[in-house]
Motif scaffolding. Sequence first.
Motif, PDB file in Angstrom:
ATOM      1  N   SER A  62       0.843  -1.202   0.000  1.00 24.89           N
ATOM      2  CA  SER A  62       0.000   0.000   0.000  1.00 24.89           C
ATOM      3  C   SER A  62       0.874   1.246   0.000  1.00 24.89           C
ATOM      4  O   SER A  62       1.737   1.405   0.864  1.00 24.89           O
ATOM      5  N   TRP A  63       0.632   2.107  -0.993  1.00 23.11           N
ATOM      6  CA  TRP A  63       1.366   3.364  -1.105  1.00 23.11           C
ATOM      7  C   TRP A  63       0.412   4.482  -1.491  1.00 23.11           C
ATOM      8  O   TRP A  63      -0.643   4.237  -2.091  1.00 23.11           O
ATOM      9  N   ALA A  64       0.815   5.701  -1.184  1.00 21.25           N
ATOM     10  CA  ALA A  64       0.127   6.865  -1.736  1.00 21.25           C
ATOM     11  C   ALA A  64       0.380   6.882  -3.236  1.00 21.25           C
ATOM     12  O   ALA A  64       1.314   6.250  -3.735  1.00 21.25           O
ATOM     13  N   ALA A  65      -0.456   7.626  -3.979  1.00 19.26           N
ATOM     14  CA  ALA A  65      -0.396   7.588  -5.436  1.00 19.26           C
ATOM     15  C   ALA A  65       0.986   7.951  -5.986  1.00 19.26           C
ATOM     16  O   ALA A  65       1.547   7.232  -6.820  1.00 19.26           O
ATOM     17  N   ASP A  66       1.550   9.081  -5.521  1.00 14.31           N
ATOM     18  CA  ASP A  66       2.857   9.505  -6.028  1.00 14.31           C
ATOM     19  C   ASP A  66       3.926   8.474  -5.693  1.00 14.31           C
ATOM     20  O   ASP A  66       4.822   8.196  -6.505  1.00 14.31           O
ATOM     21  N   GLU A  67       3.845   7.916  -4.492  1.00 13.43           N
ATOM     22  CA  GLU A  67       4.828   6.915  -4.103  1.00 13.43           C
ATOM     23  C   GLU A  67       4.660   5.641  -4.921  1.00 13.43           C
ATOM     24  O   GLU A  67       5.642   4.970  -5.248  1.00 13.43           O
ATOM     25  N   ALA A  68       3.417   5.316  -5.271  1.00 12.97           N
ATOM     26  CA  ALA A  68       3.175   4.134  -6.105  1.00 12.97           C
ATOM     27  C   ALA A  68       3.886   4.267  -7.446  1.00 12.97           C
ATOM     28  O   ALA A  68       4.472   3.302  -7.943  1.00 12.97           O
ATOM     29  N   ALA A  69       3.832   5.458  -8.037  1.00 15.04           N
ATOM     30  CA  ALA A  69       4.523   5.687  -9.306  1.00 15.04           C
ATOM     31  C   ALA A  69       6.031   5.522  -9.145  1.00 15.04           C
ATOM     32  O   ALA A  69       6.707   4.916  -9.987  1.00 15.04           O
ATOM     33  N   GLN A  70       6.571   6.040  -8.036  1.00 11.67           N
ATOM     34  CA  GLN A  70       8.004   5.911  -7.778  1.00 11.67           C
ATOM     35  C   GLN A  70       8.388   4.454  -7.560  1.00 11.67           C
ATOM     36  O   GLN A  70       9.431   3.984  -8.059  1.00 11.67           O
ATOM     37  N   GLN A  71       7.553   3.744  -6.805  1.00 14.01           N
ATOM     38  CA  GLN A  71       7.834   2.340  -6.535  1.00 14.01           C
ATOM     39  C   GLN A  71       7.760   1.511  -7.822  1.00 14.01           C
ATOM     40  O   GLN A  71       8.548   0.571  -8.012  1.00 14.01           O
ATOM     41  N   LEU A  72       6.839   1.860  -8.690  1.00 16.03           N
ATOM     42  CA  LEU A  72       6.713   1.131  -9.948  1.00 16.03           C
ATOM     43  C   LEU A  72       7.950   1.342 -10.811  1.00 16.03           C
ATOM     44  O   LEU A  72       8.485   0.382 -11.385  1.00 16.03           O
ATOM     45  N   ARG A  73       8.408   2.572 -10.898  1.00 18.25           N
ATOM     46  CA  ARG A  73       9.629   2.826 -11.659  1.00 18.25           C
ATOM     47  C   ARG A  73      10.815   2.064 -11.065  1.00 18.25           C
ATOM     48  O   ARG A  73      11.605   1.445 -11.797  1.00 18.25           O
ATOM     49  N   ALA A  74      10.939   2.089  -9.737  1.00 19.62           N
ATOM     50  CA  ALA A  74      12.047   1.390  -9.084  1.00 19.62           C
ATOM     51  C   ALA A  74      11.987  -0.106  -9.360  1.00 19.62           C
ATOM     52  O   ALA A  74      13.025  -0.758  -9.562  1.00 19.62           O
TER      53      ALA A  74
END
Length: 442
Positions: A62-74
């Motif tokens: 579970s992540w906030a939206a902006d963090e989800a995008a960062q996690q996906l890129r990582a």
Amino acid sequence: MPIALRFAARSNLGLGSKTRNEDSAYASPDMLVLADGMGGHAAGDTASATVVAEVMQLDGESWAADEAAQQLRAAVIRANDRLRAEMEAHAETEGMGTTLVAFLLSGNKLAMANIGDSRAYLVRDGVFSQLTKDHSFVQALLDEGRITQDEAEHHPQRSMVTRVLTGREDDEPDISLREARTGDRYLICSDGLSDYVAGSTIEGIVTSQGSPGDIADRLIEIALKASTRDNVTVVVADVVDGNDPISTTPQIVGAAADRQMGRSEDDTQEQPQQPRTPAEKAAALQRETAPTPPPHQGPPVQHAPGEDYVDDGDTQGMPQLAEEKPRRGRWRWFALGAVLLAMLAAAGLLGYNWTQQQYYVGADKGKVAIFKGVPQKLGPISLSSVDSTTDMAVSTLPSYYRSRVNATMTAKSKSDASRIVENVRAELRKCQVDTSGSNCAP
């Protein structure tokens, strides 16, 4: 209101000469992933399964939206690093690569990553639109206005990609964040569908009534009717109220599923308890992505229903076959590699010959010139050369034509390019006589 994805994933070997499925896909209530291992590279099935195994580990977190995008890129970067590690550990996989499209749901937002020519589409309020832009040679020509959309759909080099995951440090995905609404329908697919079925036909099926499973089955069916020569994989998902009853069991199809299911019945009887979390399921899949994997540590995540549309292929039992007949397997890979290299060389030659039949007007050393080819490079190779140079200095041209020449002006033929040059020369003469025109400013 919480939302979730009602999903279906399907994959098929296709009607071409491929003996194994090089596509992989994963779908769950919060995540959609599709990878198309490169048919012209070694071990495309390993590449797609490796990347899916890494990216799907984000599911269940579970992540906030902006963090989800960062996690996906990582996660995509980590997956790319894993490709490099696989190639370093197993020389026979050198040169493998894969496309990727991935969605990660966070609240009412969807983080999206894509690289290559696999596609994502959206249906919202009955309107069908493409979300991704192909990283391909043909898309570059389309962006520059050198070919039309109709020409792009039938271009002989439409499968020539310019960006994919290959283990290199500069393999960077496109990352975006968008709102998800109840009633939306998403489709992600490999080019086994989009290269063989017209966009209007895909639109007609995806916008029609039916469950994600029904739509996915129809898309596979129409691709086979269109005689797709490539593996074809689709994931269809509807955005629904999170309180509605939906299946929470993820689906894995294609090469990733083949690798999980490649074990004997005796092995199945002795399997430990099924992994409970998506991360554990991904770890189980990762143990199967190496060319000679250890015994599988758990039963697979549920395979997609509808065996007619899921290829379980020739990867089952391959480790045992390679162990029993290593020399035959080695020479088979050498022969396959030679054939693929020859096909790539032929395709590259056809594409290059096509570019050398094109013309445009541009600037060469400050002068207006006619060029043969297209104003692009493939790595260090320039796809254009100067055909002839005029005596007109670009700096003396009327402002409008100066900007047009610097940006290059597409011609239909050499004679058309000459006509463009004469038009520019005529405008230059007019401005030399009368400088009052709006285009005559220096």
